[in-house]
Design a protein around this motif. Sequence first.
Motif, PDB file in Angstrom:
ATOM      1  N   LYS A   2       0.889  -1.202  -0.012  1.00 51.89           N
ATOM      2  CA  LYS A   2      -0.093   0.053  -0.152  1.00 51.89           C
ATOM      3  C   LYS A   2       0.822   1.327   0.053  1.00 51.89           C
ATOM      4  CE  LYS A   2      -3.940   1.792   2.582  1.00 51.89           C
ATOM      5  NZ  LYS A   2      -3.795   3.279   2.161  1.00 51.89           N
ATOM      6  N   ILE A   3       0.520   2.124  -0.793  1.00 53.73           N
ATOM      7  CA  ILE A   3       1.131   3.462  -0.769  1.00 53.73           C
ATOM      8  C   ILE A   3       0.350   4.374  -0.146  1.00 53.73           C
ATOM      9  CG2 ILE A   3       2.225   5.187  -2.448  1.00 53.73           C
ATOM     10  CD1 ILE A   3       2.225   2.973  -4.528  1.00 53.73           C
ATOM     11  N   SER A   4       0.789   5.186   0.700  1.00 53.29           N
ATOM     12  CA  SER A   4      -0.091   6.148   1.532  1.00 53.29           C
ATOM     13  C   SER A   4      -0.040   7.420   0.765  1.00 53.29           C
ATOM     14  CB  SER A   4       0.636   6.513   2.845  1.00 53.29           C
ATOM     15  OG  SER A   4       1.930   7.394   2.545  1.00 53.29           O
ATOM     16  N   LYS A   5      -1.256   8.341   1.159  1.00 51.58           N
ATOM     17  CA  LYS A   5      -1.580   9.543   0.494  1.00 51.58           C
ATOM     18  C   LYS A   5      -0.154  10.307   0.465  1.00 51.58           C
ATOM     19  CE  LYS A   5      -4.751  13.424   0.916  1.00 51.58           C
ATOM     20  NZ  LYS A   5      -5.889  13.958   1.740  1.00 51.58           N
ATOM     21  N   SER A   6       0.216  10.281   1.904  1.00 47.66           N
ATOM     22  CA  SER A   6       1.471  11.333   1.983  1.00 47.66           C
ATOM     23  C   SER A   6       2.837  10.907   1.141  1.00 47.66           C
ATOM     24  CB  SER A   6       1.772  11.665   3.587  1.00 47.66           C
ATOM     25  OG  SER A   6       2.243  10.116   3.922  1.00 47.66           O
ATOM     26  N   GLU A   7       2.988   9.634   0.981  1.00 42.89           N
ATOM     27  CA  GLU A   7       3.991   9.345  -0.046  1.00 42.89           C
ATOM     28  C   GLU A   7       3.719   9.672  -1.365  1.00 42.89           C
ATOM     29  OE1 GLU A   7       5.483   5.126   2.176  1.00 42.89           O
ATOM     30  OE2 GLU A   7       3.608   5.223   0.915  1.00 42.89           O
ATOM     31  N   ASP A  54       2.883   6.997 -17.203  1.00 39.28           N
ATOM     32  CA  ASP A  54       1.540   7.330 -17.037  1.00 39.28           C
ATOM     33  C   ASP A  54       0.897   6.367 -15.932  1.00 39.28           C
ATOM     34  OD1 ASP A  54       1.682   9.406 -18.893  1.00 39.28           O
ATOM     35  OD2 ASP A  54       0.536   8.296 -20.525  1.00 39.28           O
ATOM     36  N   LYS A  55       1.387   5.052 -15.982  1.00 37.95           N
ATOM     37  CA  LYS A  55       0.704   4.317 -14.921  1.00 37.95           C
ATOM     38  C   LYS A  55       1.403   4.488 -13.641  1.00 37.95           C
ATOM     39  CE  LYS A  55       0.143  -0.608 -14.236  1.00 37.95           C
ATOM     40  NZ  LYS A  55       0.206  -2.278 -14.469  1.00 37.95           N
ATOM     41  N   PHE A  56       2.361   4.788 -13.452  1.00 37.63           N
ATOM     42  CA  PHE A  56       3.153   5.052 -12.290  1.00 37.63           C
ATOM     43  C   PHE A  56       2.434   6.355 -11.681  1.00 37.63           C
ATOM     44  CE2 PHE A  56       6.783   6.976  -9.837  1.00 37.63           C
ATOM     45  CZ  PHE A  56       6.896   5.982  -8.859  1.00 37.63           C
ATOM     46  N   GLU A  57       2.308   7.328 -12.466  1.00 35.36           N
ATOM     47  CA  GLU A  57       1.540   8.422 -11.804  1.00 35.36           C
ATOM     48  C   GLU A  57       0.033   8.280 -11.590  1.00 35.36           C
ATOM     49  OE1 GLU A  57       2.523  11.349 -14.918  1.00 35.36           O
ATOM     50  OE2 GLU A  57       4.299  12.029 -14.081  1.00 35.36           O
ATOM     51  N   ARG A  58      -0.614   7.278 -12.232  1.00 41.76           N
ATOM     52  CA  ARG A  58      -2.065   7.026 -11.954  1.00 41.76           C
ATOM     53  C   ARG A  58      -1.995   6.243 -10.667  1.00 41.76           C
ATOM     54  NH1 ARG A  58      -2.851   5.355 -16.668  1.00 41.76           N
ATOM     55  NH2 ARG A  58      -2.524   3.107 -16.513  1.00 41.76           N
ATOM     56  N   ILE A  59      -1.093   5.353 -10.385  1.00 44.85           N
ATOM     57  CA  ILE A  59      -0.920   4.764  -9.086  1.00 44.85           C
ATOM     58  C   ILE A  59      -0.796   5.626  -8.115  1.00 44.85           C
ATOM     59  CG2 ILE A  59       0.555   3.085  -7.614  1.00 44.85           C
ATOM     60  CD1 ILE A  59       0.929   1.334 -10.447  1.00 44.85           C
ATOM     61  N   LEU A  60       0.005   6.549  -8.185  1.00 46.41           N
ATOM     62  CA  LEU A  60       0.153   7.580  -7.164  1.00 46.41           C
ATOM     63  C   LEU A  60      -1.004   8.480  -6.788  1.00 46.41           C
ATOM     64  CD1 LEU A  60       3.776   8.901  -7.666  1.00 46.41           C
ATOM     65  CD2 LEU A  60       3.102   7.153  -6.004  1.00 46.41           C
ATOM     66  N   LYS A  61      -1.692   8.655  -7.928  1.00 49.10           N
ATOM     67  CA  LYS A  61      -2.761   9.471  -7.835  1.00 49.10           C
ATOM     68  C   LYS A  61      -4.084   8.852  -7.145  1.00 49.10           C
ATOM     69  CE  LYS A  61      -1.754  12.895 -11.481  1.00 49.10           C
ATOM     70  NZ  LYS A  61      -1.704  13.146 -12.855  1.00 49.10           N
TER      71      LYS A  61
END
Length: 74
Positions: A2-7, A54-61
């Motif tokens: 899981k990637i946190s919102k803050s990360e 794009d996928k990497f940024e989408r995962i973060l968003k």
Amino acid sequence: MKISKSESEFLLKNETFIKVCDKIRQEQVKVFLGSTLDDSDAREESYRTVRLLDKFERILKNAIIDEERKDKRK
């Protein structure tokens, strides 16, 4: 994992991260546009690289959105 919102926010607002992503995109556009008609491998690799960014940024968003939705339900 899981990637946190803050990360996610940290990376998406980080100037170095933004510059690196932009540089990779620009380089890939040059590769794509500079390829010869017969060099479909270079174009395909360039396309895949940009799609991966794009996928990497989408995962973060999405990590940000998911956590915000979760917080609203509370």
